[in-house]
Design a protein around this motif. Structure first.
Motif, PDB file in Angstrom:
ATOM      1  N   PRO A 326     -21.340 -13.102  -5.034  1.00 30.12           N
ATOM      2  CA  PRO A 326     -22.304 -14.176  -4.751  1.00 30.12           C
ATOM      3  C   PRO A 326     -21.593 -15.499  -4.504  1.00 30.12           C
ATOM      4  O   PRO A 326     -20.415 -15.663  -4.819  1.00 30.12           O
ATOM      5  N   ARG A 327     -22.311 -16.434  -3.945  1.00 33.43           N
ATOM      6  CA  ARG A 327     -21.756 -17.754  -3.635  1.00 33.43           C
ATOM      7  C   ARG A 327     -21.475 -18.528  -4.925  1.00 33.43           C
ATOM      8  O   ARG A 327     -22.346 -18.631  -5.795  1.00 33.43           O
ATOM      9  N   SER A 330     -23.839 -21.233  -6.326  1.00 36.74           N
ATOM     10  CA  SER A 330     -25.064 -20.731  -6.946  1.00 36.74           C
ATOM     11  C   SER A 330     -24.760 -20.046  -8.278  1.00 36.74           C
ATOM     12  O   SER A 330     -25.666 -19.770  -9.054  1.00 36.74           O
ATOM     13  N   THR A 368     -25.043 -21.377  -0.016  1.00 37.00           N
ATOM     14  CA  THR A 368     -25.654 -20.904  -1.267  1.00 37.00           C
ATOM     15  C   THR A 368     -26.142 -19.444  -1.154  1.00 37.00           C
ATOM     16  O   THR A 368     -26.238 -18.895  -0.056  1.00 37.00           O
ATOM     17  N   ASN A 369     -26.499 -18.890  -2.291  1.00 44.56           N
ATOM     18  CA  ASN A 369     -27.144 -17.568  -2.330  1.00 44.56           C
ATOM     19  C   ASN A 369     -28.511 -17.610  -1.651  1.00 44.56           C
ATOM     20  O   ASN A 369     -29.061 -18.686  -1.404  1.00 44.56           O
ATOM     21  N   LYS A 371     -32.610 -15.687  -1.491  1.00 41.10           N
ATOM     22  CA  LYS A 371     -33.596 -14.836  -2.173  1.00 41.10           C
ATOM     23  C   LYS A 371     -34.494 -14.252  -1.093  1.00 41.10           C
ATOM     24  O   LYS A 371     -35.421 -14.915  -0.618  1.00 41.10           O
ATOM     25  N   TYR A 377     -32.627  -7.417   3.255  1.00 41.09           N
ATOM     26  CA  TYR A 377     -31.226  -7.144   2.904  1.00 41.09           C
ATOM     27  C   TYR A 377     -30.702  -6.004   3.764  1.00 41.09           C
ATOM     28  O   TYR A 377     -31.457  -5.125   4.177  1.00 41.09           O
ATOM     29  N   TYR A 404     -30.633 -11.129  -6.423  1.00 39.79           N
ATOM     30  CA  TYR A 404     -30.461 -12.561  -6.128  1.00 39.79           C
ATOM     31  C   TYR A 404     -29.141 -13.079  -6.719  1.00 39.79           C
ATOM     32  O   TYR A 404     -28.462 -13.896  -6.129  1.00 39.79           O
ATOM     33  N   ASN A 410     -25.558 -12.010  -0.355  1.00 41.22           N
ATOM     34  CA  ASN A 410     -25.487 -13.461  -0.581  1.00 41.22           C
ATOM     35  C   ASN A 410     -24.343 -14.080   0.213  1.00 41.22           C
ATOM     36  O   ASN A 410     -24.436 -15.200   0.687  1.00 41.22           O
ATOM     37  N   ASN A 435     -29.769 -17.980   6.194  1.00 47.89           N
ATOM     38  CA  ASN A 435     -30.270 -18.719   5.036  1.00 47.89           C
ATOM     39  C   ASN A 435     -31.155 -19.879   5.530  1.00 47.89           C
ATOM     40  O   ASN A 435     -30.761 -20.631   6.435  1.00 47.89           O
TER      41      ASN A 435
END
Ligand code: NOJ
Length: 545
Positions: A326-327, A330, A368-369, A371, A377, A404, A410, A435
């Motif tokens: 993940p980022r 985040s 950023t991540n 949602k 996905y 998430y 992400n 994003n």
């Protein structure tokens, strides 16, 4: 420029360089098919030149059916048409060279695609010359040799009815494991690597390299008994013939192993990616999806231990992100109100340490991540886990929360170049959704803004070339038990540097005045210091003397 490292004898070029990882599918599309490609990367070399990086690690671009986004290679000596061709690759190497940037390829040597010519042959019969390129066991349909599981779910064994045997795969069934015990396999691999080296490739990242010496009968995947032998042979037959940067992905590396793998005598690799700091927010002994709170003091301890133990006898890679993670903003930062401050703080913390820093595309912008709904996905790992956990009775909310936080997509959303449609990534339909925050977070908005995250990274990259203390200074943790501040000192015979970082969204008192009183601030993420003994939310400073 007395303090430049270039003057030092025997300095490996990658000790003061910063590597930038590109995930080609999501970086820049040049032909409107919605998928990033080599020509797209070539068009962005000036951007990377501006940032100042010394090498690009390119996630796999070789021919692949893309069951695992290129980590399933069907021809090591060809480029996947969706990315371009070998000429484009040569052009990329040449263009990057103009900016003093070397190209590192991703070597996926633990497994091939099931569509690789070797595997197509291997599964024809037990006496096919390629059969022994893979790992087979006799058995009966429905009765696997043992209960080993694949990393992406399901059994690690796949039945081939034609020859009544199972083959072993640590990842997807589409990724059969190569048999490294077979010297012919190793020779083929070395020749392939030499072929790329001949084309001017400047280094390699080695995918799950500590999983090559598997012994499935003993349920050994990581750190098999012959691992060191294979690493040394691989290095001697290939990497040692050039001035390369090599980094092995090694989930099983503890400090003692990492010292061997990154031995300064060059007998194995330049460095490895170890993941001790990455696994801290998962419940012990469980899967990455089983979330645990972030343990800040533990993070300090872990990073300190690696800094101290590898000093002078190995080399660290420094990273927060890659295409599987993940980022960072985040995760350990704040992707809301303090996104900019926390992204810079995390950069400052990492880039002050000893080792070679890696920046993952978009990290330099504070991407950023996301949602998304499950349908948006693309990653096979996410979908397999979703299915398994829903079937096992987890609530959808729980499963989505894990996605998430930890889902690989992400990191894989398209690079945000500007505020036009699809963030300037493509004129077509992107293979994965962009994003939603691209209008605010994009490269165009940052390159010319001296206070941007991009320009903070640019400065940090430059400092590594100018200040030898960043390269060879020793490391000491300061304020060891402080529960909010990560502070440390770097020191060599020319310079002393102190890095202080507030990891939280509140103002914190700092008791380091004595230490920094006759030092100057070299980099900071706030303009001006009102009170040297107070750190504002996510405030970070590098002091120098
Ligand atoms: C590690 C890579 O980083 C990941 O993306 C991939 O799925 C596995 N290795 C299998 O090759």
């Amino acid at each position: 420029m007395n303090n430049t490292n270039s003057a030092k004898d025997n300095m490996k070029w990658w000790k003061n360089a910063v590597v930038y990882q590109i995930y080609p599918k999501s970086f820049k599309d040049s032909n409107g098919d919605g998928i990033g490609d080599l020509k797209g990367i070539i068009s962005k070399i000036p951007y990377l030149g501006e940032l100042g990086i010394g090498a690009i690690w390119l996630s796999p671009v070789c021919k692949s059916p893309q069951a695992d986004n290129g980590y399933d290679i069907s021809d090591y000596q060809d480029i996947d048409p969706m990315f371009g061709n070998v000429d484009d690759m040569e052009e990329l190497i040449a263009e990057a060279k103009k900016y003093n940037i070397r190209i590192m390829m991703d070597l996926v040597l633990n497994h091939t695609s099931n569509k690789h010519r070797w595997f197509e042959e291997a599964k024809k019969s037990k006496d096919n010359p390629y059969h022994d390129y893979y790992v087979w066991r006799d058995g009966e349909e429905g009765v696997e040799p043992n209960d080993m599981k694949g990393v992406f779910g399901g059994s690690a064994w796949e039945w081939v009815p034609e020859i009544k045997q199972y083959y072993f795969h640590q990842f997807l069934p589409e990724q059969p494991d190569l048999n490294w015990d077979n010297p012919k396999v190793r020779r083929e691999i070395y020749d392939m690597i030499l072929w790329w080296m001949d084309k001017g490739v400047g280094g390699f990242r080695l995918d799950v390299i500590d999983q090559i010496a598997k012994e499935p009968d003993k349920k050994i995947t990581i750190n098999g008994p012959r691992l060191q032998e294979y690493f040394r042979e691989l290095s001697k037959e290939t990497f040692q013939k050039g001035d390369l940067i090599t980094v092995g992905e090694a989930w099983g590396a503890d400090i003692e192993r990492a010292k061997l793998y990154s031995n300064p005598d060059g007998s194995e690799f330049s460095m490895v990616f170890q993941f001790e700091h990455i696994g801290l927010d998962q419940q012990e002994g469980k899967e990455k999806w089983d979330l645990a709170p972030l343990p800040f003091v533990k993070l300090k301890q872990v990073m300190t231990r690696w800094q101290k133990e590898l000093h002078d006898c190995g080399w660290n890679s420094l990273f927060w992100n890659n295409h599987d993670l993940p980022r960072i903003v985040s995760r350990w930062g704040n992707d809301g109100e303090f996104r900019v401050e926390s992204a810079k703080m995390l950069a400052i913390l990492l880039h002050g340490m000893q080792g070679t820093p890696y920046i993952y595309q978009g990290e330099e912008l504070g991407m950023t991540n996301v949602k998304y709904d499950i349908e948006d996905y693309r990653d096979v790992e996410i979908h397999n886990m979703y299915k398994e956990r829903i079937e096992a009775g987890y609530s959808k909310d729980d499963v989505m929360r894990s996605i998430y936080a930890k889902g690989r997509d992400n990191a894989r959303t398209p690079m945000q170049w500007d505020d036009t449609e699809h963030a300037g990534f493509t004129d077509g339909t992107p293979w994965i959704r962009v994003n939603d925050n691209y209008k605010e977070i994009n490269a165009k908005a940052q390159v010319n803004d001296p206070d941007s995250i991009f320009n903070c990274y640019k400065k940090l990259i430059q400092l590594r070339k100018e200040y030898s203390v960043l390269v060879d200074g020793d490391f000491d943790l300061l304020l060891e038990n402080d529960e909010n501040i990560f502070a440390y000192q770097r020191k060599n015979d020319k310079q002393t540097m102190v890095v202080v970082c507030n990891f939280f969204d509140k103002t914190i008192e700092m008791s380091l005045e004595d230490k920094v009183k006759d030092m100057q601030v070299l980099v900071a993420n706030y303009s001006g210091i009102e009170d040297a003994s107070v750190l504002r939310p996510y405030e970070a400073r590098i002091y120098i003397k």
